[in-house]
Design an enzyme around this catalytic site. Structure first.
Site, PDB file in Angstrom:
ATOM      1  N   LYS A  60     105.364 -33.604  -8.081  1.00  0.00           N
ATOM      2  CA  LYS A  60     106.363 -33.506  -9.154  1.00  0.00           C
ATOM      3  C   LYS A  60     107.734 -33.830  -8.590  1.00  0.00           C
ATOM      4  O   LYS A  60     108.346 -33.020  -7.906  1.00  0.00           O
ATOM      5  CB  LYS A  60     106.390 -32.113  -9.787  1.00  0.00           C
ATOM      6  N   GLU A  62     125.997 -23.461   1.756  1.00  0.00           N
ATOM      7  CA  GLU A  62     125.788 -24.896   1.644  1.00  0.00           C
ATOM      8  C   GLU A  62     126.602 -25.444   0.454  1.00  0.00           C
ATOM      9  O   GLU A  62     126.585 -24.862  -0.623  1.00  0.00           O
ATOM     10  CB  GLU A  62     124.285 -25.107   1.395  1.00  0.00           C
ATOM     11  N   CYS A 112     120.030 -31.847   3.476  1.00  0.00           N
ATOM     12  CA  CYS A 112     119.801 -30.477   3.946  1.00  0.00           C
ATOM     13  C   CYS A 112     120.135 -30.299   5.419  1.00  0.00           C
ATOM     14  O   CYS A 112     120.592 -29.245   5.832  1.00  0.00           O
ATOM     15  CB  CYS A 112     118.346 -30.109   3.705  1.00  0.00           C
ATOM     16  N   GLU A 125     110.717 -26.421   2.658  1.00  0.00           N
ATOM     17  CA  GLU A 125     111.823 -27.143   3.313  1.00  0.00           C
ATOM     18  C   GLU A 125     113.067 -26.915   2.459  1.00  0.00           C
ATOM     19  O   GLU A 125     113.197 -27.499   1.382  1.00  0.00           O
ATOM     20  CB  GLU A 125     111.517 -28.636   3.411  1.00  0.00           C
TER      21      GLU A 125
HETATM   22  P1  NAD Z   1     115.823 -26.969  -6.840  1.00  0.00           P
HETATM   23  O1  NAD Z   1     115.172 -25.910  -6.062  1.00  0.00           O
HETATM   24  O2  NAD Z   1     116.620 -26.623  -8.034  1.00  0.00           O
HETATM   25  O3  NAD Z   1     114.742 -28.042  -7.378  1.00  0.00           O
HETATM   26  C1  NAD Z   1     113.790 -28.622  -6.541  1.00  0.00           C
HETATM   27  C2  NAD Z   1     112.546 -28.977  -7.339  1.00  0.00           C
HETATM   28  O4  NAD Z   1     111.927 -27.772  -7.818  1.00  0.00           O
HETATM   29  C3  NAD Z   1     112.780 -29.844  -8.571  1.00  0.00           C
HETATM   30  O5  NAD Z   1     111.723 -30.780  -8.671  1.00  0.00           O
HETATM   31  C4  NAD Z   1     112.709 -28.834  -9.723  1.00  0.00           C
HETATM   32  O6  NAD Z   1     112.331 -29.421 -10.956  1.00  0.00           O
HETATM   33  C5  NAD Z   1     111.636 -27.903  -9.212  1.00  0.00           C
HETATM   34  N1  NAD Z   1     111.639 -26.550  -9.781  1.00  0.00           N
HETATM   35  C6  NAD Z   1     112.687 -25.872 -10.307  1.00  0.00           C
HETATM   36  N2  NAD Z   1     112.283 -24.623 -10.674  1.00  0.00           N
HETATM   37  C7  NAD Z   1     110.983 -24.519 -10.362  1.00  0.00           C
HETATM   38  C8  NAD Z   1     110.018 -23.484 -10.473  1.00  0.00           C
HETATM   39  N3  NAD Z   1     110.333 -22.284 -10.986  1.00  0.00           N
HETATM   40  N4  NAD Z   1     108.763 -23.704 -10.029  1.00  0.00           N
HETATM   41  C9  NAD Z   1     108.435 -24.891  -9.475  1.00  0.00           C
HETATM   42  N5  NAD Z   1     109.292 -25.922  -9.365  1.00  0.00           N
HETATM   43  C10 NAD Z   1     110.559 -25.750  -9.787  1.00  0.00           C
HETATM   44  O7  NAD Z   1     116.662 -27.696  -5.774  1.00  0.00           O
HETATM   45  P2  NAD Z   1     117.747 -28.792  -5.977  1.00  0.00           P
HETATM   46  O8  NAD Z   1     118.985 -28.191  -6.474  1.00  0.00           O
HETATM   47  O9  NAD Z   1     117.120 -29.920  -6.731  1.00  0.00           O
HETATM   48  O10 NAD Z   1     117.911 -29.279  -4.474  1.00  0.00           O
HETATM   49  C11 NAD Z   1     118.921 -28.873  -3.628  1.00  0.00           C
HETATM   50  C12 NAD Z   1     118.363 -28.072  -2.483  1.00  0.00           C
HETATM   51  O11 NAD Z   1     117.318 -28.759  -1.804  1.00  0.00           O
HETATM   52  C13 NAD Z   1     119.420 -27.802  -1.457  1.00  0.00           C
HETATM   53  O12 NAD Z   1     119.428 -26.444  -1.112  1.00  0.00           O
HETATM   54  C14 NAD Z   1     118.991 -28.651  -0.285  1.00  0.00           C
HETATM   55  O13 NAD Z   1     119.457 -28.204   0.942  1.00  0.00           O
HETATM   56  C15 NAD Z   1     117.517 -28.626  -0.406  1.00  0.00           C
HETATM   57  N6  NAD Z   1     116.886 -29.725   0.346  1.00  0.00           N
HETATM   58  C16 NAD Z   1     116.112 -29.447   1.440  1.00  0.00           C
HETATM   59  C17 NAD Z   1     115.543 -30.462   2.200  1.00  0.00           C
HETATM   60  C18 NAD Z   1     114.695 -30.171   3.426  1.00  0.00           C
HETATM   61  O14 NAD Z   1     113.891 -31.007   3.813  1.00  0.00           O
HETATM   62  N7  NAD Z   1     114.837 -29.040   4.090  1.00  0.00           N
HETATM   63  C19 NAD Z   1     115.748 -31.773   1.819  1.00  0.00           C
HETATM   64  C20 NAD Z   1     116.544 -32.030   0.710  1.00  0.00           C
HETATM   65  C21 NAD Z   1     117.103 -30.988  -0.023  1.00  0.00           C
END
Ligand code: NAD
Length: 493
Positions: free
Chosen positions: A187, A396, A296, A261
């Protein structure tokens, strides 16, 4: 809402966003999300939101395909993944254009990231028929028995990813899962649906059977249905800590393993004995030139030894202010837009708070207007004298904002670096090899990068501790995430 039709790249035809379930592609779901192009602020595509029934159908397809895929000779799986790598490489221009459309990644950076994704796919293709052997115990060594371990694929892996690097996130997870014999339902973020479409097309073209890789587009509801599905045997998630908590709580109900991650506030320690010009170029490029600060593992907390603090901070600000900010379609653009209005609001609030806390904004610090006013453009922003306890020092931003703090000596630098809840990446610049070794050991992070070495490469594990998550992508560790281990014993008597 009207859909804008502006071209995003010459000759580029953006794919329709559809659910990819088994052999089918369909644009229906339980509703529609309008994708907003961050460069223009205009809605430019309709994203179908998968319903729980759609997710169920995808998982059931994937479950059925598992029996075929795990029985496929490992060498064949490897060859299909090698073909996929070649296909992705052959579509570099298209993927780069999709990245600019997905989230405004500047075209030059996007091309580099496609190259990195290709390397990750090739790396795991190579592992498919060279899986690490299980441990063997001898008759004498195990009290009259002969034993070994058997690594087995889980079945359907549920992959939920964020928006900042849609192709790279898939490349860091899917090839390892498939090489190990699992199947996948992925997804992507509703904010960045395009790259996964071409990726799914190329998986088919590579000869990987229908149902082995499926895509459900949608938001939190689709992600939540995927994570909770009983036929999903492991979850691999990239995203924020709040979502990670919900996913972990859901997985805890059935003790489903979950790889996380998450975010980071990675420290970059610059000692006075370092090659300061190289360190300044690296600090500025990594904070702003990599995905406009939306990464990240980026070094977003710059810790500088007091004796060189002022001159170093000024040099980083000078470099940052020279970066071209503008359309992601221009090859000379270093910083593109941030993802959406919500990101602009968060960045503005954090910079305002930092000012209130007494920090000095050396460059940037206000949303860009003029011809960039309609998009979500925020310039490289260098903030010095950030208070150690402040929000900007600890939280962050996920945008082009670099916090600079002074430190006195090595012990102070390490204590400051370790003073966040995150633990993803650590960076150090010094010409003293012994100091580098001490710091490598002392930093509480999943990776440490010395003197500007590349990070997040396929052959080394990448993953965090603490609020940055758990588990690894990359290296043999990233492969082992996709097996469970069975212990087998035969009586020798
Ligand atoms: P997010 O957690 O809001 O969303 C991530 C994904 O989760 C999206 O596809 C979203 O639709 C889905 N999602 C949302 N609620 C959900 C639920 N209840 N159950 C299952 N799926 C759900 O994150 P974001 O705001 O899109 O991303 C930013 C974050 O991602 C930052 O904290 C960043 O540091 C982190 N990030 C980490 C890495 C890594 O490899 N460590 C890489 C890139 C980004």
């Amino acid at each position: 809402m009207s859909i804008a039709t502006e071209a995003t790249a010459p000759g580029f035809v953006r794919p329709e966003v559809t659910l990819r379930i088994g052999s089918t592609a369909r644009a229906t779901g339980s509703g529609t999300h309008h994708h907003i192009n961050p460069a223009t602020g205009l809605a430019d595509a309709a994203v179908p939101m998968a319903s729980a029934a759609d997710v169920d159908e995808a998982v059931c397809n994937s479950h059925e395909a598992f029996s075929v895929w795990k029985a496929t000779p490992a060498a064949h799986r490897g060859r299909a993944l090698l073909k996929l790598a070649d296909l992705v490489e052959g579509h570099t221009g298209e993927f780069a254009a999709l990245a600019t459309a997905d989230n405004g990644t500047p075209a030059g950076t996007a091309q580099l990231m496609v190259g990195a994704a290709v390397e990750w796919i090739r790396y795991y293709a190579g592992w498919a028929d060279k899986l690490p052997l299980g441990r063997v115990t001898s008759v004498a060594g195990a009290g009259g028995s002969f034993g070994h371990t058997l690594r087995q694929p889980y079945g359907v892996i549920g992959i939920v990813i964020t928006w900042n690097a849609p192709l790279m996130s898939l490349a860091m997870k899917v090839p390892a899962a498939l090489a190990a014999g699992n199947t996948v339902v992925a997804k992507p973020s509703e904010l960045t649906p395009f790259s996964a479409m071409l990726f799914a097309d190329l998986i088919r073209e590579a000869g990987i059977p229908d149902g082995v890789f499926n895509v459900v587009t949608g938001g939190a509801d689709a992600g939540s249905a995927l994570v909770a599905h009983p036929l999903v045997k492991k979850v691999s998630f990239t995203g924020g800590p709040e979502t990670a908590r919900k996913i972990t709580a859901e997985c805890a109900l059935t003790f489903k393993p979950v790889l996380l991650e998450l975010g980071g506030k990675s420290a970059n320690l610059v000692f006075a004995d370092a090659d300061l010009e190289a360190a300044a170029l690296h600090a500025a490029f990594m904070a702003f030139g990599m995905m406009t600060g939306q990464g990240c593992a980026l070094p977003t907390r710059l810790l500088v030894q007091e004796s060189v603090y002022e001159q170093f901070a000024a040099r980083v600000a000078e470099i940052a202010s020279s970066f071209t900010v503008g359309s992601p379609l221009q090859l000379d653009t270093v910083c593109g837009p941030v993802i959406n209005q919500g990101a602009i609001d968060r960045i503005e609030a954090m910079v305002a708070q930092a000012r209130n806390d007494g920090a000095r904004v050396l460059t940037g610090g206000a949303r860009l207007g003029g011809e960039l006013a309609e998009g979500y453009y925020y310039p490289p922003t260098v903030v010095a004298d950030v208070d150690r306890q402040s929000q900007l020092a600890r939280q962050e931003v996920f945008g082009p904002v670099l916090a600079i703090l002074p430190f006195s000596d090595e012990a102070d630098a390490v204590a400051l670096a370790n003073s966040t809840d995150y633990g993803l990446s650590g960076y150090v610049w010094t010409s003293d090899a012994k100091r580098a070794m001490r710091i490598v050991e002392a930093l509480e992070t999943g990776e440490v990068v010395v003197n500007g070495a590349p990070n997040a490469v396929a052959e080394r594990p990448f993953g965090g501790i603490g609020h940055s998550g758990n588990g690894n992508e990359g290296g043999v560790e990233g492969l082992e995430e996709f097996f469970w281990t069975k212990s087998v014993a035969y009586s020798a008597n």
